[in-house]
Design a protein around this motif. Structure first.
Motif, mmCIF file in Angstrom:
data_model
loop_
_atom_site.group_PDB
_atom_site.id
_atom_site.type_symbol
_atom_site.label_atom_id
_atom_site.label_comp_id
_atom_site.label_asym_id
_atom_site.label_seq_id
_atom_site.Cartn_x
_atom_site.Cartn_y
_atom_site.Cartn_z
ATOM 1 N N TRP A 37 33.061 31.362 53.375
ATOM 2 C CA TRP A 37 33.311 31.141 51.846
ATOM 3 C C TRP A 37 34.659 32.163 51.715
ATOM 4 N N THR A 38 35.482 31.533 50.664
ATOM 5 C CA THR A 38 36.652 32.214 50.384
ATOM 6 C C THR A 38 36.183 32.969 49.009
ATOM 7 N N VAL A 39 36.928 34.067 48.781
ATOM 8 C CA VAL A 39 36.801 34.852 47.442
ATOM 9 C C VAL A 39 38.425 35.029 46.991
ATOM 10 N N VAL A 40 38.537 34.499 45.897
ATOM 11 C CA VAL A 40 39.862 34.608 45.275
ATOM 12 C C VAL A 40 39.952 35.222 43.739
ATOM 13 N N ILE A 41 40.903 35.954 43.618
ATOM 14 C CA ILE A 41 40.693 36.678 42.295
ATOM 15 C C ILE A 41 42.069 36.157 41.590
ATOM 16 N N ASP A 42 42.013 35.530 40.620
ATOM 17 C CA ASP A 42 43.176 34.868 40.038
ATOM 18 C C ASP A 42 42.805 34.967 38.423
ATOM 19 N N PRO A 43 43.981 35.619 37.673
ATOM 20 C CA PRO A 43 43.894 35.606 36.250
ATOM 21 C C PRO A 43 43.826 34.306 35.662
ATOM 22 N N ALA A 44 44.161 33.018 36.438
ATOM 23 C CA ALA A 44 44.325 31.513 35.857
ATOM 24 C C ALA A 44 42.879 31.314 36.024
ATOM 25 N N HIS A 45 41.935 32.038 36.819
ATOM 26 C CA HIS A 45 40.700 31.292 36.843
ATOM 27 C C HIS A 45 39.858 31.523 35.278
#
Length: 420
Positions: A176-184
């Motif tokens: 799995w990937t974990v991505v933190i993005d303010p656009a989420h």
């Protein structure tokens, strides 16, 4: 002799450092096995899709609450991928080795994890592809995100690959990937999240960790490949143990809420009681073995005192007493656990099955009898009988899990995981 105080002291304060280091991973595994007990009865009541919905709801409302509690207790608060991964290492949803999470950190906002072994998958694969998809797709998608958002509402967990496995022996079993993005866009707050967030379990205050106790007082610093619990101080392990027990109760509360929304009160109580009975018996057995205890009254008293169903003491108020070749369990009728409506509420003078299973996890000869039933408390006495009882069906269902016989191993010195 009273074996612990219900108001101030942790029951785990009676243990040595070595005993605590063995017990904490056992408590984490016990929390994972709660669903091996409860979901079987959910399938019978609501079918496979209904079971999946119950699992999603219980984990969604419970995991953010207990994740934040553990972060505060072990001093690793933050909003990055490392904080998310540390939380997983102390989560009943990911007990060490049984759910063998491996991690990679690319930068504070990007990382990956994969499972070299998944005990939950080992349990479900024999049930067929539909059940695998229910767990690895339907349940994992919203619940992984719920766990991650406890750290950062803009975190998303998405699969690289996952079961059903192709080929059938594919390793790692998932990634799995974990991505933190303010656009989420943060996911919507699930129904009933406020009930769990404002529960007595969520709000109970435990003693802070003594920073001067020898060993690691917290989990600040780098992310480690594994947690070696012997490296932590005795004070830190005591707090961990109590926090993990609260994870059990918070998950049980989520289960109770999900079940009660789907059936009448009497049927819901019966399902919760069966869930409690199954996990109570298997956990007693594993606690007994982990601590190298015998089967006598002293062993039973110790297992009862340390059982996650009755801890932390500030939440349950339970007391264990010994004397005259008997053990007594005093269950108050007013406590945080009673107010929340979790496991102690399904035990009464006419329904002792969870307590019988708990005692017979130590030795199948134990008999449970009501010694007193007042407005203030239920007192249940245990004694060794002449005849061994057959294992209850609820415990047998829980024993279906490969976690029933799982053994932890020493993996040596853990490595710090730095940015790739």
């Amino acid at each position: 002799m009273v074996s612990e105080s219900p108001s101030r002291r942790s029951a785990f304060a009676e243990l040595s450092h070595a005993e605590l280091a063995s017990l904490v991973p056992e408590l984490l595994l016990s929390g994972q096995l709660i669903d091996r007990s409860g979901m079987a009865h959910s399938i019978k009541a609501f079918g496979r899709e209904g079971m999946a919905a119950v699992a999603i709801e219980e984990w969604q409302v419970a995991s953010p609450v207990y994740t934040r509690r553990m972060q505060r207790a072990l001093n690793f608060t933050g909003d990055d991928v490392v904080t998310i991964f540390k939380g997983l290492q102390l989560d009943i949803g990911a007990p060490p080795q049984f759910m063998d999470f491996r991690f990679r950190v690319d930068d504070p906002r990007h990382g990956e994890f994969w499972l070299d072994h998944c005990g939950a998958l080992a349990d479900v694969e024999p049930m067929g592809e539909d059940y695998v998809r229910s767990m690895c797709h339907d349940i994992e998608d919203p619940t992984f995100d719920a766990t991650a958002l406890a750290t950062n509402p803009h975190a998303r967990v998405r699969p690289i690959h996952r079961p059903p496995r192709v080929p059938a022996d594919r390793h790692p079993v998932c990634a799995w990937t974990v991505v933190i993005d303010p656009a989420h866009e943060p996911p919507p707050i699930p129904p009933n999240a406020d009930i769990v967030a404002e529960s007595a379990a969520a709000r109970v205050e435990l003693d802070p960790i003594d920073p001067d106790d020898p060993g690691r007082p917290d989990y600040s610093g780098p992310l480690l490949s594994d947690l070696r619990f012997t490296d932590f101080s005795r004070a830190a392990l005591i707090r961990m143990a109590d926090e993990v027990c609260l994870q059990h109760h918070l998950l049980a509360l989520g289960f109770v809420i999900a079940i009660r929304s789907r059936t009448d009160a009497a049927s819901a109580t019966e399902i919760v009681r069966k869930q409690f009975t199954g996990i109570a018996g298997l956990t007693s057995e594993r606690l007994r073995d982990a601590l190298g205890l015998g089967r006598d009254e002293a062993a039973l008293a110790r297992v009862l005192a340390l059982h996650p169903a009755w801890n932390p003491l500030r939440y349950t108020g339970v007391r264990v007493e010994t004397g005259d070749s008997e053990v007594a369990l005093r269950l108050p009728k007013a406590s945080g656990a009673i107010a929340d409506g979790v496991w102690p509420t399904v035990v009464d003078a006419d329904h002792l099955a969870p307590l019988e299973a708990m005692a017979r996890g130590v030795d199948p000869h134990y008999v449970a009898e009501v010694a007193a039933d007042t407005d203030d408390e239920l007192v249940v006495r245990f004694r060794l009988g002449d005849t061994a009882f057959r294992e209850s069906g609820e415990v047998a269902i829980t024993r279906f899990s490969t976690g029933a016989d799982f053994r932890f191993t020493d993996r040596g010195i853990p490595l710090p995981l730095t940015v790739v």
